[in-house]
Enzyme design. Structure first.
Site, short mmCIF file in Angstrom:
data_model
loop_
_atom_site.label_atom_id
_atom_site.label_comp_id
_atom_site.label_asym_id
_atom_site.label_seq_id
_atom_site.Cartn_x
_atom_site.Cartn_y
_atom_site.Cartn_z
N TYR A 154 -34.62 -21.72 25.42
CA TYR A 154 -33.43 -22.12 26.18
C TYR A 154 -33.81 -23.12 27.29
O TYR A 154 -33.19 -24.18 27.42
CB TYR A 154 -32.76 -20.87 26.76
CG TYR A 154 -31.66 -21.15 27.76
CD1 TYR A 154 -30.51 -21.83 27.38
CD2 TYR A 154 -31.76 -20.72 29.08
CE1 TYR A 154 -29.50 -22.08 28.29
CE2 TYR A 154 -30.75 -20.96 30.00
CZ TYR A 154 -29.62 -21.64 29.60
OH TYR A 154 -28.63 -21.89 30.50
N1 LIG Z 1 -23.92 -18.17 33.19
C1 LIG Z 1 -25.09 -18.49 33.74
O1 LIG Z 1 -25.75 -17.67 34.40
C2 LIG Z 1 -25.63 -19.92 33.63
C3 LIG Z 1 -26.70 -20.28 34.44
C4 LIG Z 1 -27.21 -21.57 34.33
C5 LIG Z 1 -26.66 -22.46 33.44
N2 LIG Z 1 -25.59 -22.08 32.68
C6 LIG Z 1 -25.04 -23.07 31.74
O2 LIG Z 1 -23.64 -23.15 31.96
C7 LIG Z 1 -22.98 -23.44 30.73
C8 LIG Z 1 -21.91 -22.41 30.46
O3 LIG Z 1 -22.50 -21.13 30.45
P1 LIG Z 1 -21.57 -19.83 30.44
O4 LIG Z 1 -22.38 -18.69 30.95
O5 LIG Z 1 -20.28 -20.14 31.09
O6 LIG Z 1 -21.37 -19.64 28.86
P2 LIG Z 1 -20.38 -18.69 28.03
O7 LIG Z 1 -19.59 -17.81 28.92
O8 LIG Z 1 -21.22 -18.06 26.97
O9 LIG Z 1 -19.43 -19.76 27.32
C9 LIG Z 1 -20.01 -20.67 26.44
C10 LIG Z 1 -18.97 -21.69 26.04
O10 LIG Z 1 -19.61 -22.64 25.18
C11 LIG Z 1 -18.85 -22.76 23.99
N3 LIG Z 1 -19.71 -23.16 22.88
C12 LIG Z 1 -20.85 -22.57 22.43
N4 LIG Z 1 -21.33 -23.27 21.37
C13 LIG Z 1 -20.48 -24.30 21.17
C14 LIG Z 1 -20.44 -25.37 20.24
N5 LIG Z 1 -21.39 -25.52 19.30
N6 LIG Z 1 -19.42 -26.27 20.32
C15 LIG Z 1 -18.46 -26.14 21.27
N7 LIG Z 1 -18.44 -25.16 22.18
C16 LIG Z 1 -19.45 -24.23 22.12
C17 LIG Z 1 -18.19 -21.41 23.81
O11 LIG Z 1 -17.07 -21.57 22.95
P3 LIG Z 1 -16.35 -20.34 22.15
O12 LIG Z 1 -16.50 -19.12 22.99
O13 LIG Z 1 -14.94 -20.85 22.02
O14 LIG Z 1 -17.03 -20.23 20.82
C18 LIG Z 1 -17.82 -21.08 25.25
O15 LIG Z 1 -16.63 -21.75 25.62
C19 LIG Z 1 -24.07 -23.51 29.67
O16 LIG Z 1 -24.46 -24.85 29.48
C20 LIG Z 1 -25.21 -22.70 30.28
O17 LIG Z 1 -26.47 -23.12 29.78
C21 LIG Z 1 -25.07 -20.83 32.73
#
Ligand SMILES: NC(=O)c1ccc[n+]([C@@H]2O[C@H](COP(=O)([O-])OP(=O)(O)OC[C@H]3O[C@@H](n4cnc5c(N)ncnc54)[C@H](OP(=O)(O)O)[C@@H]3O)[C@@H](O)[C@H]2O)c1
Length: 249
Positions: free
Chosen positions: A155
């Protein structure tokens, strides 16, 4: 904050989590927002309804960012509805923490194609528009590319590649007025992190202890920063990778 009345944004992976918060914040600046999702149509519709109920403009479009056909369709739909796309937030990602020994070729393909190839395909699609005078791309990376936590090698590698891509793309696209930046969020409370069992875990307690501002992030923490980077107020900022983690590093 500058108003973004004329702007059209695509936020990938905006059916939940950080993407949903970012879509809402952009819509509040007057930007028309395409709420992209892969599988969660209901979640995306909820985000759209929240935006339109507030007087904003938004629509949901299903597309897998790892598919060039889907990305083409995503941009076509956005342009038909709202005109040229001049804000792109590459937020969609596969987030998977696993020990080194568990990484398979399939998992490598799944994470790298969504996190890196997806970012490349959408960036190409934005740049392929020959009717934009300026644009802003914001890639959502992770503070993990600074803190390098164990059990996140694939990741973090995929997101480190996104950081590098951001800096190089900014150099290639700058002469066309297209800015490219990335943000590095800290650990945050989202549907995705909850599904991984992060909320209430020892790992969360350790992260909070290492965070000067003393808490886990929320989707609301990132929208204002992305709206700023999308706006003309950030016109002199490109090729930057910005830590937004409550000071955790
Ligand atoms: N949460 C954290 O602690 C954290 C920390 C640092 C960075 N981030 C970054 O922040 C971003 C969002 O994270 P999150 O925690 O909010 O994630 P999340 O709650 O798991 O949501 C992920 C989103 O990405 C979409 N997705 C996944 N694969 C996809 C694809 N191939 N095409 C289009 N959409 C896709 C999902 O769509 P569906 O559900 O509709 O399938 C969902 O809307 C990511 O880039 C992650 O690396 C998160």
């Amino acid at each position: 904050m500058s108003s973004n009345n004329a702007r059209t944004a695509i936020v990938t992976g905006a059916s939940k989590g950080l993407g949903a918060g970012i879509a809402q914040a952009l819509a509040e600046t007057g930007t028309a927002v395409v709420v992209n999702y892969r599988t969660d149509a209901q979640g995306a519709e909820r985000v759209v309804t929240g935006i339109t109920a507030n007087g904003g403009r938004a629509m949901a479009v299903q597309a897998d960012v790892a598919s060039s056909d889907d990305v083409r369709r995503l941009f076509d739909r956005a342009r038909e509805a709202y005109g040229p796309v001049d804000v792109l937030v590459n937020n969609a990602a596969v987030v998977n923490f696993a020990p080194l020994s568990d990484i398979t070729e399939d998992e490598f393909q799944r994470e790298m194609t969504t996190n890196l190839l997806g970012t490349i395909l959408t960036t190409q699609a934005l740049a392929a528009q020959d009717d934009i005078a300026a644009a802003s791309i914001i890639n959502v990376s992770t503070a993990g590319t600074v803190t390098h936590p164990p059990y996140a090698s694939l990741y973090v590698a995929s997101k480190s590649a996104v950081n590098a891509f951001t800096i190089v793309a900014a150099k290639e696209l700058g002469p066309r007025g297209i800015r490219v930046n990335a943000i590095m969020p800290g650990p945050s409370d989202t549907e995705g992190s909850r599904a991984m069992g992060y909320a209430g875990s020892d790992q969360e307690a350790q992260a909070i202890a290492a965070t000067p501002l003393g808490r886990t992030g929320t989707p609301d923490d990132y929208g204002p920063l992305v709206a700023f980077l999308a706006s003309d107020d950030a016109r002199w900022i490109t090729g930057d990778v910005i830590l937004a983690s409550g000071g955790m590093r």
